[in-house]
Design a protein around this motif. Structure first.
Motif, PDB file in Angstrom:
ATOM      1  N   ALA A   1       7.956  12.836  -1.121  1.00  0.00           N
ATOM      2  CA  ALA A   1       6.759  12.324  -1.454  1.00  0.00           C
ATOM      3  C   ALA A   1       6.885  11.123  -0.289  1.00  0.00           C
ATOM      4  O   ALA A   1       5.905  10.824   0.702  1.00  0.00           O
ATOM      5  N   GLY A   2       7.972  10.813   0.799  1.00  0.00           N
ATOM      6  CA  GLY A   2       8.316   9.886   1.930  1.00  0.00           C
ATOM      7  C   GLY A   2       7.558  10.556   2.624  1.00  0.00           C
ATOM      8  O   GLY A   2       7.066  10.374   3.677  1.00  0.00           O
ATOM      9  N   PHE A   3       8.298  12.417   2.757  1.00  0.00           N
ATOM     10  CA  PHE A   3       7.809  13.173   3.863  1.00  0.00           C
ATOM     11  C   PHE A   3       5.914  13.629   4.056  1.00  0.00           C
ATOM     12  O   PHE A   3       5.435  13.384   4.793  1.00  0.00           O
ATOM     13  N   GLY A   4       5.283  13.694   2.764  1.00  0.00           N
ATOM     14  CA  GLY A   4       4.112  13.571   2.567  1.00  0.00           C
ATOM     15  C   GLY A   4       3.411  12.418   2.812  1.00  0.00           C
ATOM     16  O   GLY A   4       1.921  12.112   3.679  1.00  0.00           O
ATOM     17  N   VAL A   5       3.851  11.314   2.315  1.00  0.00           N
ATOM     18  CA  VAL A   5       2.777  10.102   3.438  1.00  0.00           C
ATOM     19  C   VAL A   5       3.095   9.388   4.525  1.00  0.00           C
ATOM     20  O   VAL A   5       1.759   9.078   4.582  1.00  0.00           O
ATOM     21  N   MET A   6       4.524   9.968   5.230  1.00  0.00           N
ATOM     22  CA  MET A   6       4.919   9.564   6.335  1.00  0.00           C
ATOM     23  C   MET A   6       2.956  10.595   7.078  1.00  0.00           C
ATOM     24  O   MET A   6       2.967  10.743   8.185  1.00  0.00           O
ATOM     25  N   ILE A   7       3.262  12.600   6.964  1.00  0.00           N
ATOM     26  CA  ILE A   7       1.955  12.720   7.333  1.00  0.00           C
ATOM     27  C   ILE A   7       0.562  12.817   7.147  1.00  0.00           C
ATOM     28  O   ILE A   7      -0.141  12.199   7.586  1.00  0.00           O
TER      29      ILE A   7
ATOM     30  N   GLY B   1      14.436  10.437   2.707  1.00  0.00           N
ATOM     31  CA  GLY B   1      12.812  10.376   1.821  1.00  0.00           C
ATOM     32  C   GLY B   1      12.611   8.871   2.518  1.00  0.00           C
ATOM     33  O   GLY B   1      11.608   8.502   3.008  1.00  0.00           O
ATOM     34  N   LEU B   2      14.402   8.119   2.231  1.00  0.00           N
ATOM     35  CA  LEU B   2      13.690   6.839   2.801  1.00  0.00           C
ATOM     36  C   LEU B   2      13.565   6.311   4.124  1.00  0.00           C
ATOM     37  O   LEU B   2      13.019   5.669   5.361  1.00  0.00           O
ATOM     38  N   VAL B   3      14.075   7.814   4.970  1.00  0.00           N
ATOM     39  CA  VAL B   3      13.564   7.634   6.056  1.00  0.00           C
ATOM     40  C   VAL B   3      12.170   7.668   7.040  1.00  0.00           C
ATOM     41  O   VAL B   3      11.717   7.013   7.518  1.00  0.00           O
ATOM     42  N   PHE B   4      11.947   9.022   6.586  1.00  0.00           N
ATOM     43  CA  PHE B   4      10.393   9.279   5.835  1.00  0.00           C
ATOM     44  C   PHE B   4       9.904   8.089   5.089  1.00  0.00           C
ATOM     45  O   PHE B   4       8.118   7.857   6.047  1.00  0.00           O
ATOM     46  N   PHE B   5       9.650   7.679   4.890  1.00  0.00           N
ATOM     47  CA  PHE B   5       8.933   6.307   4.318  1.00  0.00           C
ATOM     48  C   PHE B   5       8.868   5.114   5.308  1.00  0.00           C
ATOM     49  O   PHE B   5       8.138   4.281   5.463  1.00  0.00           O
TER      50      PHE B   5
ATOM     51  N   TYR C   1       0.982  -0.966   0.046  1.00  0.00           N
ATOM     52  CA  TYR C   1       0.018  -0.104   0.087  1.00  0.00           C
ATOM     53  C   TYR C   1       0.564   1.332  -0.071  1.00  0.00           C
ATOM     54  O   TYR C   1       0.784   2.049  -0.451  1.00  0.00           O
ATOM     55  N   ILE C   2       1.834   1.394   1.273  1.00  0.00           N
ATOM     56  CA  ILE C   2       2.935   2.710   1.099  1.00  0.00           C
ATOM     57  C   ILE C   2       3.220   2.580  -0.287  1.00  0.00           C
ATOM     58  O   ILE C   2       3.598   3.744  -0.621  1.00  0.00           O
ATOM     59  N   VAL C   3       3.779   1.171  -0.751  1.00  0.00           N
ATOM     60  CA  VAL C   3       4.455   1.503  -1.965  1.00  0.00           C
ATOM     61  C   VAL C   3       4.001   1.999  -3.267  1.00  0.00           C
ATOM     62  O   VAL C   3       4.382   3.084  -3.486  1.00  0.00           O
ATOM     63  N   GLY C   4       3.236   1.337  -3.888  1.00  0.00           N
ATOM     64  CA  GLY C   4       2.009   1.632  -4.418  1.00  0.00           C
ATOM     65  C   GLY C   4       1.667   4.007  -4.262  1.00  0.00           C
ATOM     66  O   GLY C   4       1.660   3.925  -5.451  1.00  0.00           O
ATOM     67  N   LYS C   5       1.736   3.968  -2.941  1.00  0.00           N
ATOM     68  CA  LYS C   5       1.204   5.446  -3.000  1.00  0.00           C
ATOM     69  C   LYS C   5       2.509   6.629  -3.329  1.00  0.00           C
ATOM     70  O   LYS C   5       2.675   6.886  -4.058  1.00  0.00           O
ATOM     71  N   LEU C   6       3.819   5.909  -2.742  1.00  0.00           N
ATOM     72  CA  LEU C   6       5.272   6.386  -2.865  1.00  0.00           C
ATOM     73  C   LEU C   6       5.266   6.802  -4.979  1.00  0.00           C
ATOM     74  O   LEU C   6       5.274   7.756  -5.222  1.00  0.00           O
ATOM     75  N   LEU C   7       4.736   5.754  -5.500  1.00  0.00           N
ATOM     76  CA  LEU C   7       5.201   5.254  -6.558  1.00  0.00           C
ATOM     77  C   LEU C   7       4.589   6.462  -7.563  1.00  0.00           C
ATOM     78  O   LEU C   7       4.474   6.493  -8.189  1.00  0.00           O
ATOM     79  N   GLY C   8       3.259   6.354  -7.441  1.00  0.00           N
ATOM     80  CA  GLY C   8       1.929   7.639  -8.017  1.00  0.00           C
ATOM     81  C   GLY C   8       2.456   8.396  -8.060  1.00  0.00           C
ATOM     82  O   GLY C   8       2.606   9.434  -8.430  1.00  0.00           O
TER      83      GLY C   8
END
Length: 382
Positions: free
Chosen positions: A279-285, A362-366, A230-237
């Motif tokens: 993207a990692g920051f946004g997905v984390m938030i 980005g990886l840390v946020f992810f 799910y997270i990877v899919g959001k990140l790739l989008g």
């Protein structure tokens, strides 16, 4: 794919994120064209500087002589004053700037300690302060070399040293052999580019919040979809959508405004690292917030604050140094500074440290987002 289809069906967001940056780049680039033009000149009005010499050494006298008799004498009017008179004249605005040479000025230069000299400024004297700071800096840098070459206690040699210091008082050099001045269109192409990439991240992460509100996320949980997928899919989008947006901005500004972004490989690497970071920051938030309205409010405010601190609205060189150092760790500021280096002629090797930092953030946020989603799924959706 679902996020991309939703995005392209939303005409309002499509227009905002693809056409607004082009419009703003055109407006800001044209508006600030003269101030950033490589052929433009900055005029500095002459100003008065009061100096108090508490050291009375040969070096302090050399510094005063260098300041008052060099090419800078056309804009700097030097006046020797006592300590009390210096402070009094500053308060009454008789002089714009003051220099306090402390008793151990010469010894501090010889021992490579902090230079015992204070610059006192009056109101509205930022530009004058920058001039004096550069004078002091270059004097201290040239002092050691000339002290070794020529003893300062001999008259003719003292005059020779003074002449050399005056000659080298203000110099200019490029940090890169292919360095080019940054134009206003280049600066705002980078600044608006990173700003609207942040807005794209906010929009796409908003769909992630919306899924939670509309029970889509709950239906996904009863399928075989894992948290990682799910997270990877959001990140790739987000990565794909942002890369399309950045490519269009680069292509359009290169063709229409003749913006030189630098080496293509370097530009691609900077774009990928920034998008991964944002993207990692946004997905984390997004993993912490459950209401779309809350996220939109936070996202809009946060984007504007990051844009202001990151230099998208006001050029970075106008910021205080401490703020520049702090903003370096903001995703958009880090990307903008790397883009500007690339535009100035830097290759990938010269922005490699920023690239690695951006990717690492980005990886840390992810990872934080993944841990948060796993915790939420275990405790709230079990």
């Amino acid at each position: 794919m679902k996020d991309l289809l939703l995005f392209f069906r939303d005409k309002k967001s499509f227009f905002t994120l693809f056409f607004m940056p082009i419009i703003l780049i055109a407006i800001l680039g044209a508006a600030f064209g003269d101030s950033m033009n490589e052929n433009s000149e900055v005029s500095i009005n002459s100003f008065r500087v009061g100096i108090t010499d508490q050291d009375g050494s040969t070096t302090s006298k050399l510094f005063i002589s260098t300041l008052s008799k060099s090419e800078l004498s056309e804009i700097i009017n030097v006046k020797l004053l006592s300590k009390d008179q210096l402070e009094k004249d500053l308060k009454s605005r008789v002089i714009e700037m003051g220099i306090m040479i402390k008793p151990n000025f010469e010894k501090s230069l010889i021992k490579h300690d902090n230079v015992q000299l204070n610059i006192l400024k009056g109101p509205n004297s930022t530009l004058q302060e920058m001039v004096l700071e550069n004078v002091v800096l270059q004097f201290s840098q040239n002092y050691e070399m000339n002290r070794i070459l020529m003893p300062l206690n001999q008259g003719k040699e003292l005059e020779s040293v003074s002449h050399q210091l005056k000659k080298e008082l203000i110099t200019e050099r490029n940090i890169h052999k292919n360095s080019q001045p940054i134009t206003s269109f280049q600066y705002y192409a980078g600044g608006m580019g990173v700003l609207f990439l942040l807005m794209t991240v906010v929009f796409l992460v908003g769909s992630m919040i919306e899924e939670k509100e509309e029970e889509v996320y709950k239906r996904l949980l009863v399928s075989n979809l894992s948290n990682t997928s799910y997270i990877v899919g959001k990140l790739l989008g987000i990565l794909l959508m942002s890369m399309i947006q950045l490519s269009l901005i680069i292509l359009f500004t290169s063709v229409v405004f003749k913006v030189n972004w630098g080496d293509p490989f370097t530009v691609v690497m900077i774009g990928c690292s920034f998008i991964l970071n944002a993207a990692g920051f946004g997905v984390m938030i997004g993993s912490f917030i459950k209401r779309e309205k809350t996220f939109n409010s936070v996202g809009i405010l946060g984007t504007q604050v990051l844009a202001a601190l990151g230099g998208s609205m006001v050029p970075l060189y106008l910021f205080p140094q401490w703020l520049i150092n702090t903003s370096y760790f903001l995703p958009n500021s880090l990307a903008l500074q790397m883009f500007l280096k690339s535009m100035a002629g830097a290759d990938f090797h010269e922005i490699q440290s920023g690239f690695l930092l951006s990717c690492g953030m980005g990886l840390v946020f992810f990872i934080f987002a993944l841990l948060r989603m796993s915790f939420e799924r275990k405790h709230h959706y079990v």
